[in-house]
Write an enzyme that holds these catalytic residues in place. Structure first.
Site, PDB file in Angstrom:
ATOM      1  CD  GLU A 153      10.138   0.537   2.526  1.00  0.00           C
ATOM      2  OE1 GLU A 153      11.155   0.519   1.809  1.00  0.00           O
ATOM      3  OE2 GLU A 153       8.992   0.456   2.064  1.00  0.00           O
ATOM      4  CG  ASN A 194       4.674   2.664   6.594  1.00  0.00           C
ATOM      5  OD1 ASN A 194       3.748   1.974   7.022  1.00  0.00           O
ATOM      6  ND2 ASN A 194       4.879   2.858   5.297  1.00  0.00           N
ATOM      7  CG  HIS A 230       4.030  -4.388   0.234  1.00  0.00           C
ATOM      8  ND1 HIS A 230       3.080  -3.919  -0.661  1.00  0.00           N
ATOM      9  CD2 HIS A 230       4.575  -3.289   0.806  1.00  0.00           C
ATOM     10  CE1 HIS A 230       3.056  -2.597  -0.629  1.00  0.00           C
ATOM     11  NE2 HIS A 230       3.953  -2.181   0.255  1.00  0.00           N
ATOM     12  CD  GLU A 260       3.523   1.127   1.903  1.00  0.00           C
ATOM     13  OE1 GLU A 260       4.089   0.387   1.077  1.00  0.00           O
ATOM     14  OE2 GLU A 260       4.070   2.105   2.427  1.00  0.00           O
ATOM     15  CG  ASP A 262       0.599  -5.123  -2.565  1.00  0.00           C
ATOM     16  OD1 ASP A 262       1.411  -5.764  -1.870  1.00  0.00           O
ATOM     17  OD2 ASP A 262       0.927  -4.115  -3.228  1.00  0.00           O
TER      18      ASP A 262
HETATM   19  O1  9MR Z   1       3.750   2.525  -5.195  1.00  0.00           O
HETATM   20  C1  9MR Z   1       4.998   3.159  -5.296  1.00  0.00           C
HETATM   21  C2  9MR Z   1       5.514   3.000  -6.714  1.00  0.00           C
HETATM   22  O2  9MR Z   1       4.676   3.662  -7.611  1.00  0.00           O
HETATM   23  C3  9MR Z   1       6.915   3.521  -6.794  1.00  0.00           C
HETATM   24  O3  9MR Z   1       7.440   3.254  -8.085  1.00  0.00           O
HETATM   25  C4  9MR Z   1       7.774   2.877  -5.739  1.00  0.00           C
HETATM   26  C5  9MR Z   1       9.179   3.395  -5.762  1.00  0.00           C
HETATM   27  O4  9MR Z   1       9.970   2.628  -4.970  1.00  0.00           O
HETATM   28  O5  9MR Z   1       7.208   3.128  -4.458  1.00  0.00           O
HETATM   29  C6  9MR Z   1       5.975   2.535  -4.329  1.00  0.00           C
HETATM   30  O6  9MR Z   1       5.482   2.624  -3.020  1.00  0.00           O
HETATM   31  C7  9MR Z   1       6.291   2.030  -2.003  1.00  0.00           C
HETATM   32  C8  9MR Z   1       5.999   2.785  -0.727  1.00  0.00           C
HETATM   33  O7  9MR Z   1       6.239   4.150  -0.924  1.00  0.00           O
HETATM   34  C9  9MR Z   1       6.849   2.256   0.410  1.00  0.00           C
HETATM   35  N1  9MR Z   1       6.676   0.831   0.581  1.00  0.00           N
HETATM   36  C10 9MR Z   1       6.834   0.035  -0.620  1.00  0.00           C
HETATM   37  C11 9MR Z   1       5.945   0.563  -1.732  1.00  0.00           C
HETATM   38  C12 9MR Z   1       6.043  -0.323  -2.949  1.00  0.00           C
HETATM   39  O8  9MR Z   1       7.327  -0.242  -3.495  1.00  0.00           O
END
Ligand code: 9MR
Length: 400
Positions: A153, A194, A230, A260, A262
């Site tokens: 990101e 990513n 997402h 990732e 959803d």
């Molecule tokens: O799934 C992850 C969640 O449990 C955490 O609280 C969050 C913190 O920002 O990160 C989530 O995973 C992220 C991933 O590492 C990067 N892309 C976005 C995902 C969803 O926020």
């Protein structure tokens, strides 16, 4: 090679008998030439035994990703002191199950330790910190990971660089520096950039392609781009436009993967929104199947019980193919369908994969949510009671 494998898979698929034993998501993915279908997971939920049982069901999941436990705040909570306990639990699980591990993530603007975010850094000291972090983490997991998300990101929505601590202190060269450190620590793992919202094409995807070229032009290894995926139901681009965006990356000489995925729904769900979500998952996975160089598809956990969505998107949830009681949703069938498997899902629990059977004969009754008509459709056109075959488009009618 990928092309040849896809061709063999396609020929094999065409000669398979109509009635095939139960097929899970990973099995369907492998049959279409992907390397895996996978799920993210996280340490706290591994104490939930039925959850763990399904996560370990290799018919559905040939790959797992630690959702949090390899991030910087966990792996280097104090400068120079590394902790791999949580990440190792998930790496060991993948190993025990014979699943691939996607490793996630080395550099991200979130979940950084406070010693890093509140420190005072120069260009040289932050580069040293970054290199030390990546070298230690990648060396520890050497041989365990199929991919590393090296940089996560780094872009704003308009394709410009996000102003995180690394960019502000080092400039854009923090990205090739990170990839170089990862490559030096493990030359065999595939190294990924990513990000989310690349799927729409446009400026952000252009920014990601520029990152690929930036790293390549520096003579540094970059192997892939992760499309996080997402989405909100109904906002997923059509399949052919997804394929075009994926191909705009593979044309640069990198592979791609959905990393990732959803598809969140405004709550409460309805038959219509669940059907839309199913179509969205179908298009997403099918776009990967149809793109040479798209290697795998990962959902961001498999059950709504442990989805991150409700905590961040107020009023939304139900984003995954299984609900919070581990009951498969129409999205599960959508995914199978996107990978060429027509199924009637009668399973009500995660452990009853054997109750999912393919019904490609025209005599069977199509279950609720299943396809029942459309151009080229050879399956059943009769819906199980009380559902009726409802026209969606020329290619797809569904039992609703
Ligand atoms: O799934 C992850 C969640 O449990 C955490 O609280 C969050 C913190 O920002 O990160 C989530 O995973 C992220 C991933 O590492 C990067 N892309 C976005 C995902 C969803 O926020």
């Amino acid at each position: 090679m990928v092309q040849l494998f896809s061709l063999i898979a396609a020929i094999a698929a065409s000669v398979l008998p109509n009635t095939v034993a139960a097929v899970g998501l990973d099995e369907a993915a492998l049959a279409k030439g992907l390397l895996y279908f996978g799920s993210a997971t996280d340490n706290p939920e591994l104490t939930d035994v039925p959850y763990l049982t399904q996560l370990s069901n290799i018919a559905d999941f040939g790959q797992i990703t630690p959702g949090n436990s390899q991030k910087w705040d966990t792996t280097e909570p104090t400068q120079g002191t590394f902790s791999f306990t949580k990440g190792d639990v998930i790496a060991d699980l993948a190993d025990a199950n014979g699943q691939y591990l996607r490793c996630h993530t080395l550099l991200w603007h979130q979940q950084l330790p406070s010693w890093l975010t509140s420190g005072t850094w120069t260009n040289a000291t932050l580069i040293a910190v970054l290199q030390n972090h990546i070298t230690n983490v990648v060396t520890h997991y050497k041989g365990s990971c199929i991919h590393w998300d090296v940089v996560n990101e780094a872009l704003n929505e308009d394709g410009t660089y996000r102003t995180n601590i690394f960019y502000e202190t080092i400039g854009e060269s923090y990205i090739p520096i990170a990839f170089a450190a990862a490559a030096a620590a493990d030359p065999d793992v595939k190294l990924y950039y990513n990000d989310y919202n690349l799927e729409y094409g446009g400026n952000k995807a252009a920014g990601a392609r520029a990152i690929v070229q930036l790293v390549m032009n520096a003579g540094i290894q970059i192997d892939g781009v992760g499309f996080q995926g997402h989405f909100e139901a109904g906002t997923v681009p059509g399949k052919s436009s997804l394929v075009s965006v994926l191909q705009s990356f593979t044309a640069l000489g990198v592979e791609v993967a959905y990393t990732e995925v959803d598809v969140r729904i405004q709550l409460p769900t309805s038959a219509t929104t669940l059907a839309q979500q199913s179509t969205d998952f179908q298009n997403l996975v099918q776009s990967c199947v149809e793109t040479i160089g798209c290697v795998g598809f990962t959902i961001w956990d498999w059950t709504d019980k442990y989805s991150w969505v409700p905590s961040v998107f107020s009023g939304y949830g139900a984003a995954l193919p299984w609900d919070e009681n581990f009951v498969k949703k129409p999205a599960y069938d959508g995914l199978l369908k996107g990978m060429g498997v027509t199924s009637t899902t009668t399973a009500t629990t995660s452990t009853s994969a054997t109750t999912t059977s393919t019904t490609t004969t025209s005599t069977a009754t199509a279950a609720h949510w299943s396809q029942c008509s459309g151009n080229g459709w050879t399956g059943s056109t009769v819906c199980a009671s009380p559902w009726s075959c409802t026209y969606q488009n020329d290619w797809y009618s569904q039992c609703l």
